[in-house]
Design an enzyme around this catalytic site. Structure first.
Site, short mmCIF file in Angstrom:
data_model
loop_
_atom_site.label_atom_id
_atom_site.label_comp_id
_atom_site.label_asym_id
_atom_site.label_seq_id
_atom_site.Cartn_x
_atom_site.Cartn_y
_atom_site.Cartn_z
N CYS A 201 19.81 -64.61 32.70
CA CYS A 201 19.46 -65.24 31.41
C CYS A 201 20.65 -65.34 30.46
O CYS A 201 20.63 -66.13 29.52
CB CYS A 201 18.32 -64.48 30.74
SG CYS A 201 16.84 -64.40 31.76
N HIS B 76 18.54 -66.43 23.37
CA HIS B 76 17.79 -66.67 24.61
C HIS B 76 16.30 -66.55 24.29
O HIS B 76 15.87 -65.62 23.60
CB HIS B 76 18.21 -65.64 25.65
CG HIS B 76 17.32 -65.60 26.84
ND1 HIS B 76 16.94 -66.75 27.52
CD2 HIS B 76 16.70 -64.57 27.47
CE1 HIS B 76 16.13 -66.41 28.51
NE2 HIS B 76 15.97 -65.09 28.50
N ASN C 46 10.14 -68.77 29.12
CA ASN C 46 11.49 -68.26 29.37
C ASN C 46 12.10 -69.07 30.52
O ASN C 46 11.66 -68.96 31.65
CB ASN C 46 11.40 -66.77 29.74
CG ASN C 46 12.77 -66.16 30.02
OD1 ASN C 46 13.76 -66.86 30.18
ND2 ASN C 46 12.80 -64.84 30.10
N1 ACO Z 1 -2.52 -61.02 31.02
C1 ACO Z 1 -3.39 -60.08 30.62
N2 ACO Z 1 -3.12 -58.76 30.66
C2 ACO Z 1 -1.90 -58.39 31.14
C3 ACO Z 1 -0.95 -59.34 31.57
C4 ACO Z 1 -1.30 -60.70 31.50
N3 ACO Z 1 -0.46 -61.67 31.87
N4 ACO Z 1 0.15 -58.69 31.98
C5 ACO Z 1 -0.09 -57.37 31.81
N5 ACO Z 1 -1.34 -57.20 31.30
C6 ACO Z 1 -1.98 -55.94 30.96
C7 ACO Z 1 -1.44 -54.77 31.71
O1 ACO Z 1 -2.03 -54.67 32.99
C8 ACO Z 1 -1.81 -53.63 30.80
O2 ACO Z 1 -3.16 -53.31 31.00
P1 ACO Z 1 -3.64 -51.74 30.97
O3 ACO Z 1 -3.32 -51.29 29.57
O4 ACO Z 1 -5.09 -51.86 31.27
O5 ACO Z 1 -2.82 -51.08 32.01
C9 ACO Z 1 -1.68 -54.23 29.41
O6 ACO Z 1 -1.74 -55.67 29.59
C10 ACO Z 1 -0.42 -53.87 28.70
O7 ACO Z 1 0.68 -54.06 29.59
P2 ACO Z 1 2.14 -53.74 29.16
O8 ACO Z 1 3.07 -54.05 30.29
O9 ACO Z 1 2.17 -52.39 28.55
O10 ACO Z 1 2.33 -54.83 28.02
P3 ACO Z 1 3.45 -54.96 26.97
O11 ACO Z 1 2.88 -54.84 25.62
O12 ACO Z 1 4.65 -54.13 27.30
O13 ACO Z 1 3.87 -56.48 27.16
C11 ACO Z 1 5.59 -57.83 28.17
C12 ACO Z 1 4.40 -56.93 28.41
C13 ACO Z 1 5.15 -59.05 27.41
C14 ACO Z 1 6.20 -58.24 29.50
C15 ACO Z 1 6.59 -57.03 27.32
O14 ACO Z 1 6.86 -55.78 27.90
C16 ACO Z 1 7.87 -57.75 27.15
O15 ACO Z 1 7.92 -58.73 26.43
N6 ACO Z 1 8.96 -57.29 27.78
C17 ACO Z 1 10.21 -57.96 27.72
C18 ACO Z 1 10.41 -58.59 28.99
C19 ACO Z 1 10.82 -60.00 28.90
O16 ACO Z 1 10.63 -60.74 27.96
N7 ACO Z 1 11.42 -60.38 29.96
C20 ACO Z 1 11.85 -61.69 30.12
C21 ACO Z 1 12.80 -61.69 31.23
S1 ACO Z 1 14.15 -60.77 30.83
C22 ACO Z 1 15.08 -61.69 29.93
O17 ACO Z 1 14.88 -62.86 29.77
C23 ACO Z 1 16.14 -61.00 29.34
#
Ligand code: ACO
Length: 325
Positions: free
Chosen positions: A115, A252, A282
């Site tokens: 990225c 990004h 993304n």
């Molecule tokens: N739809 C519905 N529920 C979901 C989904 C989905 N797509 N994905 C996960 N869940 C659920 C999980 O199973 C979990 O359920 P549980 O509590 O029953 O176990 C709950 O949602 C919370 O999951 P978390 O992983 O804790 O959610 P979080 O609040 O951390 O959000 C996310 C996840 C959006 C990926 C966040 O961690 C994030 O934004 N991370 C940054 C990663 C990123 O943006 N990466 C992009 C690529 S890297 C880059 O570009 C640099």
């Protein structure tokens, strides 16, 4: 003291024809529009069909950037394509873009920093231009991340989209001050100890397959907000500018919450942040040039504006570049 600067003289972008909303995705993946919007800010993304490969999208974006600059392919002597989703392991996607544009001269190569690829590519092109090794560069970010996704894994597949963006950089004389147009400074970093947090579980040298993207979202989030602001501080320090001097912050586009938390931490006003993750998802190395093209065409970014681009990608790799448009 006069010096050479890499000035942006054109930009362009390309998206696949098919737009997929969160509601449409929720028909095949156990998710909801509400969850995706609340956690990421993403409302839709574009997904390519088999004919819309990375080089096809990249060539369309590059041609649009050339048209915007009023230049022909023969005017370009350097093509750098930032991508992690090349059409083939080799030849490089950059050479396929070169051929697609009808270029027979110059040099073309791919650059892989996930990225952060576009920031790395702008920085690399800048080194060629300011040393006189090239006169005009096409810097392309092009991706088809949909090919790398595990569509059974809802924690990753809802986050990404496909697309391409490009800028034309031209070497022009500057005064050596932050009032010059062009790339004023850039700062890159990488730290390979973070591999397990964001990686693809395959490749030609390991499994012999393309593999799927794997990510520990929370850890990426923490690092993205907590650590990457160092490169932005470097850029401000090297150019003698600060957050108040910025006209636009074009990070990004991974996640709205990461972007807003980073801007707040840096003291960058929210109305200076260009946000396109809602409409593109993304798109990895393509996200910054796509966002630049949106903000340039809707009249926000104007000649003379001070623009900070910044990204973090797998590795981790991260970087920032300060550009006077
Ligand atoms: N739809 C519905 N529920 C979901 C989904 C989905 N797509 N994905 C996960 N869940 C659920 C999980 O199973 C979990 O359920 P549980 O509590 O029953 O176990 C709950 O949602 C919370 O999951 P978390 O992983 O804790 O959610 P979080 O609040 O951390 O959000 C996310 C996840 C959006 C990926 C966040 O961690 C994030 O934004 N991370 C940054 C990663 C990123 O943006 N990466 C992009 C690529 S890297 C880059 O570009 C640099």
């Amino acid at each position: 003291m006069t010096c050479l600067r890499s000035v942006v003289v054109g930009c362009g972008s390309a998206l696949p024809a098919r737009c997929v909303t969160n509601d449409e995705l929720a028909k095949t993946v156990e998710t909801s529009d509400e969850w995706i919007v609340q956690r990421t800010g993403i409302r839709q993304r574009y997904l390519s069909d088999a004919s819309e490969t990375t080089s096809v999208l990249g060539t369309r974006a590059a041609q649009a950037a050339l048209d915007d600059a009023g230049l022909a392919a023969a005017d370009i002597d350097l093509v750098i394509c930032a991508t992690s989703t090349p059409d083939h392991t080799f030849p490089s996607t950059a050479t396929q873009i070169q051929a697609g544009l009808g270029m027979t001269g110059g040099v073309a190569f791919d650059l892989q920093a996930v990225c952060a690829g576009f920031v790395y590519a702008v920085t690399t092109a800048d080194k060629f231009l300011v040393t006189g090794s090239a006169r005009r560069a096409l810097v392309v970010g092009a991706e088809t991340f949909s090919r790398l996704l595990d569509w059974e894994d809802r924690t990753t597949c809802v986050l990404f989209g496909d697309g391409a963006g490009a800028v034309v950089l031209e070497a022009r004389e500057g005064e050596g001050t932050s009032a010059d147009r062009g790339v004023l400074t850039s700062s890159l970093r990488s730290d390979g100890r973070h591999r397990e947090k964001l990686y693809v579980d395959g490749g030609p040298g390991s499994t012999g397959t393309t593999g799927h993207l794997r990510m520990t979202g929370k850890e990426v989030f923490r690092f993205a907000v907590g650590s990457v602001t160092d490169v932005i501080d470097d850029a401000f320090r090297a150019s003698g500018t600060n957050a108040d001097d910025l006209d636009w912050f074009v990070p990004h586009q991974a996640n709205r919450r990461i972007i807003e938390a980073s801007a707040d931490k840096l003291g960058i006003a929210r109305d200076k942040v260009v946000l396109t993750v809602d409409r593109h998802g993304n798109t990895s190395a393509a996200s910054i040039p796509l966002a630049l093209d949106v903000a340039r065409r809707d009249g926000r970014i104007k000649d003379g504006d001070l623009v900070m681009i910044e990204a973090i990608g797998g590795g981790f790799t991260w970087g920032a570049a300060l550009i006077r448009w």
